[in-house]
Design a protein around this motif. Structure first.
Motif, PDB file in Angstrom:
ATOM      1  N   THR A 188       0.024   3.047  -1.991  1.00 35.29           N
ATOM      2  CA  THR A 188      -0.223   2.157  -3.126  1.00 35.29           C
ATOM      3  C   THR A 188       0.497   0.833  -2.921  1.00 35.29           C
ATOM      4  OG1 THR A 188      -0.495   4.041  -4.605  1.00 35.29           O
ATOM      5  CG2 THR A 188      -0.008   1.922  -5.629  1.00 35.29           C
ATOM      6  N   THR A 189       1.721   0.893  -2.446  1.00 39.94           N
ATOM      7  CA  THR A 189       2.485  -0.329  -2.181  1.00 39.94           C
ATOM      8  C   THR A 189       1.828  -1.154  -1.084  1.00 39.94           C
ATOM      9  OG1 THR A 189       4.502   0.796  -2.862  1.00 39.94           O
ATOM     10  CG2 THR A 189       4.756  -1.222  -1.566  1.00 39.94           C
ATOM     11  N   VAL A 190       1.376  -0.510  -0.031  1.00 41.46           N
ATOM     12  CA  VAL A 190       0.692  -1.220   1.053  1.00 41.46           C
ATOM     13  C   VAL A 190      -0.585  -1.874   0.526  1.00 41.46           C
ATOM     14  CG1 VAL A 190      -0.578  -0.887   3.227  1.00 41.46           C
ATOM     15  CG2 VAL A 190       1.664   0.162   2.914  1.00 41.46           C
TER      16      VAL A 190
ATOM     17  N   GLU B  78       2.880   6.729  -3.130  1.00 45.28           N
ATOM     18  CA  GLU B  78       3.648   5.515  -3.409  1.00 45.28           C
ATOM     19  C   GLU B  78       3.589   4.538  -2.240  1.00 45.28           C
ATOM     20  OE1 GLU B  78       5.063   4.504  -6.170  1.00 45.28           O
ATOM     21  OE2 GLU B  78       4.500   6.327  -7.238  1.00 45.28           O
ATOM     22  N   ALA B  79       3.713   5.053  -1.029  1.00 43.32           N
ATOM     23  CA  ALA B  79       3.706   4.181   0.145  1.00 43.32           C
ATOM     24  C   ALA B  79       2.350   3.492   0.304  1.00 43.32           C
ATOM     25  CB  ALA B  79       4.042   4.983   1.394  1.00 43.32           C
TER      26      ALA B  79
ATOM     27  N   TYR C  76       3.549   9.725   0.065  1.00 41.08           N
ATOM     28  CA  TYR C  76       2.373   9.063   0.639  1.00 41.08           C
ATOM     29  C   TYR C  76       1.665   8.215  -0.413  1.00 41.08           C
ATOM     30  CZ  TYR C  76       2.568  11.694   5.019  1.00 41.08           C
ATOM     31  OH  TYR C  76       2.940  12.209   6.227  1.00 41.08           O
TER      32      TYR C  76
ATOM     33  N   MET D  71      -1.241  -2.838  -2.541  1.00 38.06           N
ATOM     34  CA  MET D  71      -0.885  -3.974  -3.399  1.00 38.06           C
ATOM     35  C   MET D  71      -0.475  -5.174  -2.576  1.00 38.06           C
ATOM     36  SD  MET D  71       1.094  -2.510  -6.793  1.00 38.06           S
ATOM     37  CE  MET D  71       2.540  -3.305  -6.240  1.00 38.06           C
ATOM     38  N   VAL D  72       0.313  -4.960  -1.539  1.00 39.00           N
ATOM     39  CA  VAL D  72       0.764  -6.072  -0.693  1.00 39.00           C
ATOM     40  C   VAL D  72      -0.426  -6.712   0.008  1.00 39.00           C
ATOM     41  CG1 VAL D  72       2.094  -6.628   1.379  1.00 39.00           C
ATOM     42  CG2 VAL D  72       3.116  -5.228  -0.414  1.00 39.00           C
TER      43      VAL D  72
END
Length: 84
Positions: free
Chosen positions: A25-27, A22-23, A20, A29-30
């Motif tokens: 954090t990636t969202v 990582e997911a 969760y 950042m995007v």
């Protein structure tokens, strides 16, 4: 046997938490990159770098500004303070 169920639940949580993290954090950042590229904050600021000065700054800030700034500044009459 109840403790065995608690151990399995803890294993599942310990596996889900980094996934969760990582997911999301990636969202984040995007979303941030998309917003910055669409909105382009600061694009309407037309700053002439040669008109900037370090007047009114603390001596430490003026010294640091002179070290990283491509703008030539006046030499200071006082030597910079040493940091303990």
């Amino acid at each position: 046997m109840a403790s065995m169920g608690n151990a399995r639940a803890a294993d599942r949580v310990s596996l889900k938490a980094p996934v969760y993290f990582e997911a999301l954090t990636t969202v984040a950042m995007v979303v941030g990159l998309v917003v910055v590229n669409v909105v382009q904050p600061g694009s309407c600021l037309h700053v002439d770098a040669s008109a900037l000065s370090d007047k009114g700054l603390l001596p430490e800030a003026a010294t640091a500004h002179a070290e990283v700034s491509p703008i030539p500044s006046r030499p200071s009459s006082r030597p910079p303070r040493s940091v303990p």
